[in-house]
Design a protein around this motif. Sequence first.
Motif, PDB file in Angstrom:
ATOM      1  N   SER A  63      18.126  23.142 -32.092  1.00  9.09           N
ATOM      2  CA  SER A  63      17.873  24.577 -32.087  1.00  9.09           C
ATOM      3  C   SER A  63      18.896  25.298 -31.223  1.00  9.09           C
ATOM      4  N   ALA A  64      18.915  26.636 -31.332  1.00  5.65           N
ATOM      5  CA  ALA A  64      19.874  27.444 -30.585  1.00  5.65           C
ATOM      6  C   ALA A  64      19.198  28.713 -30.099  1.00  5.65           C
ATOM      7  N   THR A  65      19.516  29.104 -28.851  1.00  3.79           N
ATOM      8  CA  THR A  65      19.005  30.342 -28.280  1.00  3.79           C
ATOM      9  C   THR A  65      20.104  30.996 -27.452  1.00  3.79           C
ATOM     10  N   GLU A  66      19.966  32.304 -27.258  1.00  2.02           N
ATOM     11  CA  GLU A  66      20.850  33.017 -26.340  1.00  2.02           C
ATOM     12  C   GLU A  66      20.213  33.130 -24.959  1.00  2.02           C
ATOM     13  N   ASN A  67      18.903  33.312 -24.953  1.00  2.00           N
ATOM     14  CA  ASN A  67      18.141  33.369 -23.707  1.00  2.00           C
ATOM     15  C   ASN A  67      16.840  32.611 -23.913  1.00  2.00           C
ATOM     16  N   VAL A  68      16.532  31.703 -22.994  1.00  2.00           N
ATOM     17  CA  VAL A  68      15.282  30.952 -23.114  1.00  2.00           C
ATOM     18  C   VAL A  68      14.651  30.815 -21.737  1.00  2.00           C
ATOM     19  N   LEU A  69      13.342  31.065 -21.692  1.00  4.92           N
ATOM     20  CA  LEU A  69      12.563  30.887 -20.476  1.00  4.92           C
ATOM     21  C   LEU A  69      11.397  29.963 -20.817  1.00  4.92           C
ATOM     22  N   GLY A  70      11.358  28.807 -20.171  1.00  5.07           N
ATOM     23  CA  GLY A  70      10.300  27.849 -20.438  1.00  5.07           C
ATOM     24  C   GLY A  70       9.477  27.577 -19.195  1.00  5.07           C
ATOM     25  N   ASN A  71       8.168  27.769 -19.304  1.00  2.00           N
ATOM     26  CA  ASN A  71       7.242  27.476 -18.213  1.00  2.00           C
ATOM     27  C   ASN A  71       6.244  26.426 -18.697  1.00  2.00           C
ATOM     28  N   PHE A  72       6.213  25.283 -18.023  1.00  2.00           N
ATOM     29  CA  PHE A  72       5.354  24.174 -18.421  1.00  2.00           C
ATOM     30  C   PHE A  72       4.508  23.742 -17.229  1.00  2.00           C
TER      31      PHE A  72
ATOM     32  N   ALA B  69       5.812  22.201 -13.729  1.00  2.00           N
ATOM     33  CA  ALA B  69       4.917  21.729 -12.672  1.00  2.00           C
ATOM     34  C   ALA B  69       4.148  20.538 -13.216  1.00  2.00           C
ATOM     35  N   ASN B  70       4.349  19.384 -12.609  1.00  2.00           N
ATOM     36  CA  ASN B  70       3.671  18.156 -13.027  1.00  2.00           C
ATOM     37  C   ASN B  70       4.116  17.713 -14.418  1.00  2.00           C
ATOM     38  N   GLY B  71       5.410  17.542 -14.569  1.00  2.00           N
ATOM     39  CA  GLY B  71       5.935  17.073 -15.843  1.00  2.00           C
ATOM     40  C   GLY B  71       7.406  16.720 -15.731  1.00  2.00           C
ATOM     41  N   ASP B  72       7.868  15.891 -16.651  1.00  2.00           N
ATOM     42  CA  ASP B  72       9.259  15.467 -16.684  1.00  2.00           C
ATOM     43  C   ASP B  72      10.062  16.331 -17.650  1.00  2.00           C
TER      44      ASP B  72
ATOM     45  N   GLU C   3      13.860  23.931 -12.573  1.00  2.00           N
ATOM     46  CA  GLU C   3      13.019  23.777 -11.384  1.00  2.00           C
ATOM     47  C   GLU C   3      11.846  22.881 -11.742  1.00  2.00           C
ATOM     48  N   LEU C   4      11.722  21.762 -11.020  1.00  2.00           N
ATOM     49  CA  LEU C   4      10.676  20.789 -11.303  1.00  2.00           C
ATOM     50  C   LEU C   4       9.856  20.520 -10.049  1.00  2.00           C
ATOM     51  N   SER C   5       8.549  20.543 -10.222  1.00  2.00           N
ATOM     52  CA  SER C   5       7.631  20.184  -9.159  1.00  2.00           C
ATOM     53  C   SER C   5       6.815  18.984  -9.631  1.00  2.00           C
ATOM     54  N   ASN C   6       6.991  17.856  -8.972  1.00  2.00           N
ATOM     55  CA  ASN C   6       6.288  16.628  -9.352  1.00  2.00           C
ATOM     56  C   ASN C   6       6.696  16.159 -10.742  1.00  2.00           C
ATOM     57  N   GLY C   7       7.983  15.933 -10.906  1.00  2.00           N
ATOM     58  CA  GLY C   7       8.479  15.429 -12.177  1.00  2.00           C
ATOM     59  C   GLY C   7       9.925  14.999 -12.061  1.00  2.00           C
TER      60      GLY C   7
ATOM     61  N   ALA D 279      19.735  22.624 -10.524  1.00  2.00           N
ATOM     62  CA  ALA D 279      18.457  21.910 -10.637  1.00  2.00           C
ATOM     63  C   ALA D 279      17.843  21.766  -9.251  1.00  2.00           C
ATOM     64  N   LYS D 280      16.585  22.174  -9.158  1.00  2.00           N
ATOM     65  CA  LYS D 280      15.845  22.076  -7.900  1.00  2.00           C
ATOM     66  C   LYS D 280      14.604  21.233  -8.151  1.00  2.00           C
ATOM     67  N   LEU D 281      14.476  20.135  -7.408  1.00  2.65           N
ATOM     68  CA  LEU D 281      13.366  19.215  -7.625  1.00  2.65           C
ATOM     69  C   LEU D 281      12.593  18.994  -6.328  1.00  2.65           C
TER      70      LEU D 281
END
Length: 369
Positions: free
Chosen positions: A220-229, A249-252, A267-271, A285-287
Amino acid sequence: MTGQEFLQRLEMALASLTDSQKQEVMAYFKEYLAEAGDNAEAIAELGKPEEVAEELVGQFQEKGILEERAQEQIVRQSLTDATNLQITLNDFDVIVEQDDVSEVVVEAVEEVQELLAISRENAQVTIAQISDPARYKTISILGLFSIKTTYGGRFTVKVPRETMFETITVISRDGDATLSGLTANQGNVALTNGDLELNSCRIANLKLTLQNGDGEVVNSATENVLGNFQNGDCEVINSQLGVAEFHLANGDLELEKVESRETLALELSNGDLTYRYSKADYARAKLSNGDATVSDLDFKDLMLTHHCGDAAVILKEGQAEDLAIVVETKFGDYSVLGHTGENGRYTDTNHQATRRLTITNHFGDVSVN
């Protein structure tokens, strides 16, 4: 008989149930046996898998919620001139895909179609699931515990191959969503307790919000993407990104064969983060509480910031000669191109370099090879 053998035989004996009903029943038995382990008494208490299945199927039939697949009749509803699509669901799965159709077509079995409110106003098509508490039934399993089950259901929205949507919105609770081959200016997908598959889509501005579910973005292709999991993993494979942000948050998070033309912020918290065979201009990348593995990445500026976890970067051949490196470990070892140390800082300032690598790690080890 082991717990695994019980599950295998039970699943085979439940062939007359729908996939959703079978998955729900199996989930309860897997959880039950996971807690019991291979306790012979606990397994024996359940009885023979075939007898368990027979009782369950009988209860489904008694309550009138056993679907006969052979009698399912697909109902099709056509909608013309649609450039905006909004789907709001309670617990149905939905597939939105391009196909050889001349207008938007909604396909569902009759009992699912009856629980969908479909309307078109101007160029907007709205599909909403009608809440019906009577759909929910309680099944008692051998007097040990009960499950709350539904008819289960899914439907498909087919769109013409050349359709350019202005907006596509999918909001769902307790259901999965698959979007395939779609083109849109704006895309918004919000799922609670469901998985997302985004395949071969071209969506300029994409927002993904998933809670208790996994997400997969492929081809897939995007110009702007914001993903919150939250409480789920995310995979982005063989895709092109512009400005991109992913917060987990809590995922790989796994990125493979991904080209990011502008800034990629992770940005990853617990993953854990796996980032490979990709190209990035500026990647950050901030982990916290997770490991990062970066390999075969063509980058200009890569920054990894860790609170607790290890970082490993495997450079492509020849990259070390064109790279400025700053590595700092507060409480951990570092190994950078043959240079080792502990609880310190390694700097290789190459004023001619066109690439930069910065790694800061508080509690963990760093390796760059």
